[in-house]
Design a protein around this motif. Structure first.
Motif, PDB file in Angstrom:
ATOM      1  N   LEU A  61       0.823  -1.219   0.000  1.00  0.00           N
ATOM      2  CA  LEU A  61       0.000   0.000   0.000  1.00  0.00           C
ATOM      3  C   LEU A  61       0.854   1.265   0.000  1.00  0.00           C
ATOM      4  O   LEU A  61       0.465   2.284  -0.549  1.00  0.00           O
ATOM      5  N   HIS A  62       1.995   1.198   0.644  1.00  0.00           N
ATOM      6  CA  HIS A  62       2.735   2.429   0.924  1.00  0.00           C
ATOM      7  C   HIS A  62       4.228   2.096   1.041  1.00  0.00           C
ATOM      8  O   HIS A  62       4.779   2.068   2.138  1.00  0.00           O
ATOM      9  N   HIS A  64       6.977   3.624   0.519  1.00  0.00           N
ATOM     10  CA  HIS A  64       7.880   4.587   1.145  1.00  0.00           C
ATOM     11  C   HIS A  64       8.060   4.348   2.636  1.00  0.00           C
ATOM     12  O   HIS A  64       9.103   4.648   3.196  1.00  0.00           O
ATOM     13  N   ARG A  65       7.002   3.877   3.283  1.00  0.00           N
ATOM     14  CA  ARG A  65       7.069   3.746   4.733  1.00  0.00           C
ATOM     15  C   ARG A  65       8.045   2.658   5.158  1.00  0.00           C
ATOM     16  O   ARG A  65       8.807   2.829   6.117  1.00  0.00           O
ATOM     17  N   ALA A  68      11.621   3.678   5.192  1.00  0.00           N
ATOM     18  CA  ALA A  68      12.035   4.400   6.396  1.00  0.00           C
ATOM     19  C   ALA A  68      12.156   3.444   7.583  1.00  0.00           C
ATOM     20  O   ALA A  68      13.158   3.456   8.310  1.00  0.00           O
TER      21      ALA A  68
END
Lengths: 181, 181
Positions: A61-62, A64-65, A68
């Motif tokens: 879903l995401h 980028h997270r 990090a």
């Protein structure tokens, strides 16, 4: 860390500590952020959350997270942070602590930034910046570090930033080469 | 604000948004922090939390926290922020937005800081700095402001700070008179 009665405690990790500190770490390209807690159930929760974003449905879903959160390391205590840095970067770190209280002989932000710029341009030891949640780092931790970085001044007598905001301001102050002061 | 598909949404308020932004507001002596949500249940939760720390048992346990949270204002939408500022400070604000995306003609942090220092030394309009949660402020909000403040540069291609960390870095950059850049 200490609580409001200056007793040494292990504080709880919040979900947003992990997200905010990981995103800060990645935005400023710090190689790692160690999260220290001796509480096994807190460590398990942190590992579940990281796995969700780095390998689970969160990654799809995401993405980028996960990029990090993969910079987080969950460890039991400060000696294991030092061992981890030695193992990953080949040398023990110079250790700087932060405090919201004025400290004798604190390292000012400009001098800390110049030392980091010097370190980046030559062969030198890794640096570790320690921050505490709750009412701050315990006195015995502060007593064992190489330097205490000056408190963030703020603009009023009130000086109670969250660890998330304090970390953001300090990292920006210590790494931004556009700063003079 | 928009979600990751660039659709306009109302994002959820987290407990730590309220605490972190209130503590930042108070540490940098900003007169108020408006929290904007059209969702009535989110507003109710925010009011309950603020009441706990400003009037309830939280006030007795930790009086510093209420001192910060009393600077929060919970409102439905941006026009009510402008009305509130007009009512409290006698003039509508100059509105600056923030964005993690590069913007054409962005106001750089040094110039924004100089404008604020000029404003503080003479009679002038209040200033409002807008920040968005989720994937940032909606395009129609950005289109209606007086200026967009430059994105926080970071040190890598990754630029995904939390709203809590971004607010802290921007407030420090815009208010710290020790900065030159």
């Amino acid at each position: 860390v200490v609580n409001r009665n200056q007793e040494v405690i292990a504080s709880a990790i919040t979900n947003l500590d992990l997200h905010d500190l990981a995103r800060l770490t990645c935005t400023y390209d710090l190689p790692a952020c160690y999260v220290v807690t001796p509480l096994r159930d807190q460590q398990d929760l942190a590992h579940q959350l990281i796995a969700h974003w780095c390998n689970g449905v969160g990654k799809r879903l995401h993405p980028h997270r996960g990029q990090a959160l993969e910079r987080l390391r969950i460890v039991d205590d400060l000696p294991r942070v030092l061992q981890g840095i030695q193992a990953e970067w080949g040398a023990p770190p110079v250790v700087w602590a932060s405090s919201a209280q004025p400290q004798p002989a604190a390292l000012c932000h400009g001098e800390a930034r110049r030392q980091l710029q010097g370190a980046a341009s030559g062969a030198s030891s890794p640096r570790l910046l320690l921050l505490g949640t709750a009412w701050g780092l315990a006195p015995k931790v502060l007593a064992g570090v190489d330097a205490v970085v000056a408190a963030i001044p703020g603009c009023s007598g009130y000086n109670h930033l969250s660890v998330r905001c304090a970390a953001a301001v300090l990292v920006d102050r210590l790494l931004d080469p556009g700063r003079a002061g």
